[in-house]
Write an enzyme that holds these catalytic residues in place. Structure first.
Site, mmCIF file in Angstrom:
data_model
loop_
_atom_site.group_PDB
_atom_site.id
_atom_site.type_symbol
_atom_site.label_atom_id
_atom_site.label_comp_id
_atom_site.label_asym_id
_atom_site.label_seq_id
_atom_site.Cartn_x
_atom_site.Cartn_y
_atom_site.Cartn_z
ATOM 1 N N SER A 157 10.445 -32.478 9.678
ATOM 2 C CA SER A 157 10.330 -33.926 9.824
ATOM 3 C C SER A 157 10.363 -34.611 8.451
ATOM 4 O O SER A 157 11.348 -34.494 7.732
ATOM 5 C CB SER A 157 9.056 -34.266 10.602
ATOM 6 O OG SER A 157 9.037 -35.620 10.997
ATOM 7 N N ASP B 186 14.292 -35.476 20.928
ATOM 8 C CA ASP B 186 13.432 -36.020 19.880
ATOM 9 C C ASP B 186 13.377 -37.542 20.009
ATOM 10 O O ASP B 186 14.387 -38.222 19.834
ATOM 11 C CB ASP B 186 13.985 -35.623 18.505
ATOM 12 C CG ASP B 186 13.023 -35.915 17.367
ATOM 13 O OD1 ASP B 186 12.176 -36.812 17.524
ATOM 14 O OD2 ASP B 186 13.130 -35.250 16.318
ATOM 15 N N HIS C 120 10.662 -33.421 19.293
ATOM 16 C CA HIS C 120 10.526 -33.577 17.846
ATOM 17 C C HIS C 120 9.848 -32.390 17.178
ATOM 18 O O HIS C 120 10.234 -31.984 16.084
ATOM 19 C CB HIS C 120 9.738 -34.856 17.537
ATOM 20 C CG HIS C 120 9.534 -35.096 16.082
ATOM 21 N ND1 HIS C 120 10.579 -35.362 15.217
ATOM 22 C CD2 HIS C 120 8.404 -35.096 15.314
ATOM 23 C CE1 HIS C 120 10.108 -35.527 13.994
ATOM 24 N NE2 HIS C 120 8.796 -35.371 14.028
#
Length: 306
Positions: free
Chosen positions: A152, A249, A279
């Protein structure tokens, strides 16, 4: 020069064994061959056993001390860069360490300043400060060439690290890479809401992954992050890059990984989309793909060296 000190912290963690950790793919193993050889079942977890681990701290003059755990081994080493306010004891970080252990490769995982066991105040954190944290880990703890695995927001920072340390960063693996995403999402808010956030000094961004249902992000963090956006111009990274992203996501659109692939100068870039992954990419099949992609990069780099 920062100094690493060791704090002997007894901890009991499960010993895991990857059912297919040492599968030989051959001298010409490519990504398609790698995916074809990944077994359909998930890795087989063995019963837990006792293992003593140690928590260490990187002492840095005038900067918060960073908590980390380092597994010694051969090169290239693997450095896991966590997501926003994520700890070094997350599912992906632990899985990567266990996989590196099975292969005999070095591995480092750490907490950003102001997060987890590291010193500092999270409300004073900025992307720029966390960038310095990553570079401190690379400069003062990592030996030899390194593969960076960024999750991320950690994917955003891994790109910055590759730009700043091209001689040491030899490959990148992004998981739901969130390059520029925080700034982009904020700029898409209605003008009235942006003014409200500026007045309050905090943006309560809804998230199903937070226990409170929101991430309270300092306005100062967002504004400082604007100085680190990358997608507006070519990204000077030339090493092999693998980008994994779940098409479910709802935090970082999978198109972001496509943008990164388009912007980097490297010609050795693969984007791998998982249709039903979200995600976090924490399901067993996601973790399996993650570690096998690391193994593929290690093999590729070994072939280049030889």
């Amino acid at each position: 020069m920062a100094v690493a000190r060791l704090a002997a912290v007894a901890a009991w963690v499960p010993c895991r064994s990857w059912g297919c950790a040492a599968v030989p793919f051959g001298p010409h193993r490519g990504l398609s061959a790698l995916l074809a050889r990944i077994p359909q079942r998930a890795p087989r977890w063995l019963p837990a056993c006792r293992q003593k681990t140690s928590l260490s701290f990187l002492n840095r003059p005038d900067l918060p001390n960073l908590a980390y755990k380092k597994l010694k081994g051969k090169s290239p080493g693997i450095i896991f860069i966590p997501g926003y306010l994520s700890y070094m004891n997350g599912t992906k970080a632990l899985a990567i360490e266990e996989f590196c252990k099975s292969l005999g490769h070095a591995c480092i995982r750490f907490d950003y300043s102001g997060v987890g066991s590291s010193d500092g105040n999270s409300e004073e954190s900025t992307l720029g400060k966390w960038r310095k944290d990553v570079l401190s880990i690379i400069d003062d703890l990592a030996d030899g060439p390194q593969i960076l695995v960024g999750s991320s927001l950690g994917g955003w920072l891994m790109l910055h690290a590759a730009i700043a340390r091209p001689e040491k960063v030899v490959a990148l693996l992004g998981v739901a890479t969130a390059a520029d995403t925080l700034v982009t999402k904020f700029n898409q808010l209605p003008v009235e809401l942006k003014k409200e956030v500026e007045m309050k000094g905090v943006w309560s961004m809804p998230s199903k992954y937070s226990e409170e249902g929101v991430y309270n992000i300092q306005y100062s963090f967002i504004k400082e992050a604007e100085h680190h956006c990358l997608l507006h111009s070519p990204i000077p990274v030339n090493c092999p890059i693998r980008l994994l992203h779940g098409m479910k996501d709802d935090i970082v659109p999978w198109h972001t990984s496509m943008q990164v692939a388009d912007r980097v100068l490297s010609t050795d870039v693969d984007v791998i989309l998982r249709k039903h992954s979200d995600h976090r990419m924490k399901e067993k099949a996601d973790i399996q793909l993650l570690v096998y992609t690391i193994d593929d990069l290690i093999d590729k780099l070994s072939t280049i060296v030889n």
